[in-house]
Scaffold this motif. Structure first.
Motif, PDB file in Angstrom:
ATOM      1  N   ARG A 276       0.825  -1.215   0.049  1.00  0.00           N
ATOM      2  CA  ARG A 276      -0.069  -0.063  -0.044  1.00  0.00           C
ATOM      3  C   ARG A 276       0.752   1.073  -0.029  1.00  0.00           C
ATOM      4  NH1 ARG A 276      -3.806  -0.694   4.900  1.00  0.00           N
ATOM      5  NH2 ARG A 276      -4.830   1.249   4.284  1.00  0.00           N
ATOM      6  N   LEU A 277       2.016   0.998   0.486  1.00  0.00           N
ATOM      7  CA  LEU A 277       2.977   2.233   0.638  1.00  0.00           C
ATOM      8  C   LEU A 277       3.651   2.726  -0.643  1.00  0.00           C
ATOM      9  CD1 LEU A 277       4.108   3.953   3.017  1.00  0.00           C
ATOM     10  CD2 LEU A 277       5.994   2.420   3.160  1.00  0.00           C
ATOM     11  N   ALA A 278       3.837   1.681  -1.273  1.00  0.00           N
ATOM     12  CA  ALA A 278       4.716   1.862  -2.767  1.00  0.00           C
ATOM     13  C   ALA A 278       3.783   2.807  -3.601  1.00  0.00           C
ATOM     14  CB  ALA A 278       4.865   0.683  -3.444  1.00  0.00           C
ATOM     15  N   ARG A 279       2.540   3.010  -3.576  1.00  0.00           N
ATOM     16  CA  ARG A 279       1.866   3.559  -4.620  1.00  0.00           C
ATOM     17  C   ARG A 279       2.007   5.183  -4.211  1.00  0.00           C
ATOM     18  NH1 ARG A 279      -2.637   2.198  -1.265  1.00  0.00           N
ATOM     19  NH2 ARG A 279      -3.943   3.720  -0.803  1.00  0.00           N
ATOM     20  N   PHE A 280       2.453   5.502  -3.182  1.00  0.00           N
ATOM     21  CA  PHE A 280       2.728   6.836  -2.629  1.00  0.00           C
ATOM     22  C   PHE A 280       4.167   7.415  -2.962  1.00  0.00           C
ATOM     23  CE2 PHE A 280      -0.600   5.392   0.254  1.00  0.00           C
ATOM     24  CZ  PHE A 280      -1.405   6.643   0.178  1.00  0.00           C
ATOM     25  N   TYR A 281       5.104   6.390  -3.394  1.00  0.00           N
ATOM     26  CA  TYR A 281       6.484   6.858  -3.809  1.00  0.00           C
ATOM     27  C   TYR A 281       6.897   5.977  -5.026  1.00  0.00           C
ATOM     28  CZ  TYR A 281       6.265   8.719   1.154  1.00  0.00           C
ATOM     29  OH  TYR A 281       5.734   8.910   1.991  1.00  0.00           O
ATOM     30  N   PRO A 282       6.008   6.045  -5.925  1.00  0.00           N
ATOM     31  CA  PRO A 282       6.484   5.350  -7.447  1.00  0.00           C
ATOM     32  C   PRO A 282       7.579   5.594  -7.860  1.00  0.00           C
ATOM     33  CG  PRO A 282       4.732   6.768  -7.736  1.00  0.00           C
ATOM     34  CD  PRO A 282       4.788   6.836  -6.342  1.00  0.00           C
ATOM     35  N   GLU A 283       8.359   6.876  -7.809  1.00  0.00           N
ATOM     36  CA  GLU A 283       9.302   7.294  -8.334  1.00  0.00           C
ATOM     37  C   GLU A 283      10.525   6.775  -7.654  1.00  0.00           C
ATOM     38  OE1 GLU A 283       7.799  11.132  -6.304  1.00  0.00           O
ATOM     39  OE2 GLU A 283       7.295   9.214  -6.856  1.00  0.00           O
ATOM     40  N   PHE A 284      10.472   6.422  -6.519  1.00  0.00           N
ATOM     41  CA  PHE A 284      11.679   5.959  -5.613  1.00  0.00           C
ATOM     42  C   PHE A 284      11.847   4.405  -5.323  1.00  0.00           C
ATOM     43  CE2 PHE A 284      10.233  10.439  -3.928  1.00  0.00           C
ATOM     44  CZ  PHE A 284      10.943  11.092  -4.590  1.00  0.00           C
ATOM     45  N   VAL A 285      10.658   3.705  -5.861  1.00  0.00           N
ATOM     46  CA  VAL A 285      10.632   2.196  -5.546  1.00  0.00           C
ATOM     47  C   VAL A 285      11.608   1.677  -6.515  1.00  0.00           C
ATOM     48  CG1 VAL A 285       9.280   0.292  -5.215  1.00  0.00           C
ATOM     49  CG2 VAL A 285       8.295   2.503  -4.370  1.00  0.00           C
ATOM     50  N   MET A 286      12.620   0.859  -6.045  1.00  0.00           N
ATOM     51  CA  MET A 286      13.609   0.014  -6.844  1.00  0.00           C
ATOM     52  C   MET A 286      13.285  -1.396  -6.394  1.00  0.00           C
ATOM     53  SD  MET A 286      16.878   2.257  -7.206  1.00  0.00           S
ATOM     54  CE  MET A 286      17.525   1.155  -8.435  1.00  0.00           C
ATOM     55  N   ASN A 287      13.458  -1.734  -5.065  1.00  0.00           N
ATOM     56  CA  ASN A 287      13.084  -2.741  -4.466  1.00  0.00           C
ATOM     57  C   ASN A 287      12.131  -2.613  -3.557  1.00  0.00           C
ATOM     58  OD1 ASN A 287      13.441  -5.144  -2.734  1.00  0.00           O
ATOM     59  ND2 ASN A 287      15.472  -5.535  -3.395  1.00  0.00           N
ATOM     60  N   LEU A 288      10.935  -3.354  -3.384  1.00  0.00           N
ATOM     61  CA  LEU A 288       9.988  -3.279  -2.514  1.00  0.00           C
ATOM     62  C   LEU A 288      10.556  -3.235  -1.014  1.00  0.00           C
ATOM     63  CD1 LEU A 288       6.723  -4.353  -3.994  1.00  0.00           C
ATOM     64  CD2 LEU A 288       7.387  -2.009  -3.424  1.00  0.00           C
ATOM     65  N   GLU A 289      11.193  -4.356  -0.867  1.00  0.00           N
ATOM     66  CA  GLU A 289      11.739  -4.830   0.422  1.00  0.00           C
ATOM     67  C   GLU A 289      12.727  -3.473   1.082  1.00  0.00           C
ATOM     68  OE1 GLU A 289      13.620  -8.609   0.345  1.00  0.00           O
ATOM     69  OE2 GLU A 289      11.950  -9.488   0.504  1.00  0.00           O
ATOM     70  N   GLU A 290      13.078  -2.908   0.405  1.00  0.00           N
ATOM     71  CA  GLU A 290      14.294  -1.626   0.852  1.00  0.00           C
ATOM     72  C   GLU A 290      13.410  -0.461   0.946  1.00  0.00           C
ATOM     73  OE1 GLU A 290      17.201  -1.717  -1.996  1.00  0.00           O
ATOM     74  OE2 GLU A 290      18.494  -3.227  -1.110  1.00  0.00           O
ATOM     75  N   LEU A 291      12.195  -0.304   0.354  1.00  0.00           N
ATOM     76  CA  LEU A 291      11.299   1.080   0.665  1.00  0.00           C
ATOM     77  C   LEU A 291      11.392   1.418   1.892  1.00  0.00           C
ATOM     78  CD1 LEU A 291       9.825   3.282  -0.753  1.00  0.00           C
ATOM     79  CD2 LEU A 291       7.748   1.652  -0.591  1.00  0.00           C
TER      80      LEU A 291
END
Length: 552
Positions: A276-291
């Motif tokens: 759910r968090l990833a959609r707020f930072y799409p430009e910064f997501v490379m590896n979801l586990e590292e977000l």
């Protein structure tokens, strides 16, 4: 042992600690800013480093402003009634107690670290940094006995020297080794561990300095020891140390326990909301586990800047403890109120302009130091919010030291516990809301210190009535800070250029001091707290910049 010993005044002691702390924080900034840059650890690696650093910060503060303050309080109480042999014995007993306590504590930490990391770090890569910090606990706790001994005698110089030693070790050993490791291995987790080892070595070097200093010159003079007769048995002194230490140690972690709460709750909450968090930072997501680690790393950059100021005001409170303890023991109420007012004034003079600057220039400051990417876009908003928290924490923390000096440490502990309870509840609630996410920890920090400050002030007023000139002490720095902030913001709008950002900060600072001078916010004692205070005082008197001293 020395034959003569000069005791520092509140302003002299606070000045020495402030100057050394400012220098140490400048060095620390030189350490952390390039350490967190993309050329070294980057946001991910700095997230690993910060996880361990934040976890151990409360333990470091337990030593610096907990155990050392407790030893300082006991030593100051004994020397106030000429019990110099008891004070010397208290130091030696505290050193032995802290040695065994720190070893036991380090063993417990070694056992719990692995399950803790598994619960809070989905990658598990921060484990190396945690283990690199464990020996630091032992070195800091033992050194706190020496630090408290000298501070209780009204000598802040040894503590000031160790501030610089630790900062230089971070810079040279910490950053140097991290840069080498990341270039050789390209592993951010290993480089973060190398950086934490620099902090551990700094603590060891400080302990070595304290030990050599004590062996060469001691603290209490031979003349003082000769005229003093022991009044206390060992078990009585140990009882005093323990009874004083428990509430002081627990309440002293107010300046850093928020980092422990964040280290435990924030990453755990974020890890449970990755999708759910990833959609707020799409430009910064490379590896979801590292977000979660990336967001925590950015939060730590903003927190590093924010935390510079409470660290400075904390030493104002620590420097005041011997003076306030003496006034308390001699029942000198007016001197005591004057000392509390001085702590409040110095803290406000430091805190309010910094808070105003962070609120108005948060994103510009983050872009200037860390680059115009995720650090400025996300971290800039965090720094502005931390500026609001700073208004409360920068004053609450030194007031906590005042309460400890006045035997109100139990009340201070209750106040802090209530604030931390608010922090934990809000962290768990707000960080679990995807739209708020990591910002929840900052909102919780604001609420935490607002509660603590209000409770500390109520405690002081209930104990001693209306404090001296607080209205005047607070209003002049507040007015100067508002005008400073407006000036800096208007200048910053001229361009996005980093030079303009620096110019806006410089001009804002100039306006701040100009308003303070114009309103005659300083008196003789304030000027004497600065380096070369006597020369500055002569100049200020000629130019008629000073408010008439309360002592005149």
């Amino acid at each position: 042992m020395m034959n003569e010993r000069k005791k520092q005044t509140l302003y002299e002691g606070a000045s020495v600690l402030l100057i050394s702390t400012v220098l140490a924080k400048i060095i620390s900034a030189i350490f952390k800013i390039p350490l967190s840059s993309n050329a070294c650890l980057g946001d991910i690696g700095f997230g690993y480093f910060s996880a361990a650093h934040d976890f151990f910060t409360p333990f470091h503060m337990m030593a610096i402003s907990g155990f050392s303050v407790a030893v300082s309080k006991v030593v100051a109480d004994y020397t106030a009634v000429n019990g110099f042999k008891d004070a010397e014995k208290a130091f030696k007993l505290s050193r032995k107690l802290l040695l065994w306590f720190s070893i036991a504590f380090a063993i417990i930490l070694t056992i719990v670290i692995v399950p803790f990391v598994k619960a809070t770090d989905i990658t598990g890569q921060s484990i190396y940094s945690y283990f690199a910090m464990i020996p630091c606990v032992i070195f800091c706790f033992i050194a706190s006995a020496y630090r408290g001994y000298y501070e209780g005698l009204g000598n802040m110089n040894p503590a000031a020297v160790t501030n610089i030693i630790e900062a230089l070790a971070k810079l040279v050993l910490g950053f140097g080794s991290a840069l080498i490791v990341v270039k050789i291995t390209n592993k951010f987790a290993f480089a973060a561990a190398a950086a934490t080892l620099g902090i551990t070595f700094g603590a060891l070097l400080s302990l070595i300095y304290f030990h050599i200093k004590y062996k060469i010159s001691g603290g209490i003079t031979n003349a003082e020891l000769k005229k003093s007769t022991p009044q206390k048995k060992d078990n009585e002194i140990i009882k005093s140390l323990v009874l004083v230490s428990i509430p002081i140690v627990l309440s002293s972690v107010a300046s850093s326990v928020v980092t422990l709460v964040d280290a435990i709750t924030v990453r755990w909450q974020l890890s449970g909301e990755i999708m759910r968090l990833a959609r707020f930072y799409p430009e910064f997501v490379m590896n979801l586990e590292e977000l979660p680690t990336l967001l925590y790393g950015i939060r730590s950059k903003a927190f590093t800047l924010y935390n510079l100021v409470p660290t400075l005001t904390m030493v104002v409170g620590v420097g005041a403890i011997p003076v306030l303890a003496e006034a308390f023991n001699k029942n000198e109420t007016e001197e005591l109120k004057e000392g509390i007012g001085s702590v409040f004034k110095l803290s406000a003079l430091i805190t309010l302009p910094a808070a105003a600057g962070f609120i108005s220039l948060g994103e510009r400051i983050m872009a200037l130091l860390f680059g115009a990417d995720a650090s400025s876009q996300i971290g800039g908003k965090m720094l502005s919010l931390f500026g609001i928290a700073l208004i409360f924490s920068g004053i609450a923390i030194p007031l906590g030291s005042c309460l400890q000096a006045l035997n109100l440490q139990n009340r201070a502990l209750v106040n802090v516990a209530i604030g931390i309870g608010v922090k934990i509840i809000l962290n768990l609630w707000l960080c679990s809301i995807p739209e708020i996410n990591v910002f929840g920890s900052v909102y919780a920090t604001v609420a935490c210190y607002a509660v603590i400050l209000v409770l500390h002030l109520l405690t002081l007023i209930m104990a001693y009535g209306k404090l001296k000139d607080l209205k005047n002490i607070l209003l002049k720095p507040l007015l100067a800070s508002i005008l400073c902030s407006v000036t800096a913001f208007l200048v910053s709008q001229l361009s996005l250029n980093s030079i303009v950002t620096v110019l806006s900060i410089v001009l804002g600072a100039m306006v701040y001091f100009a308003i303070l001078i114009a309103t005659k916010a300083f008196n003789d004692e304030d000027i004497l707290a600065f380096p070369m205070g006597e020369k500055l005082l002569k100049i200020a008197k000629k130019l008629k910049f000073l408010k008439k001293s309360d002592k005149n």
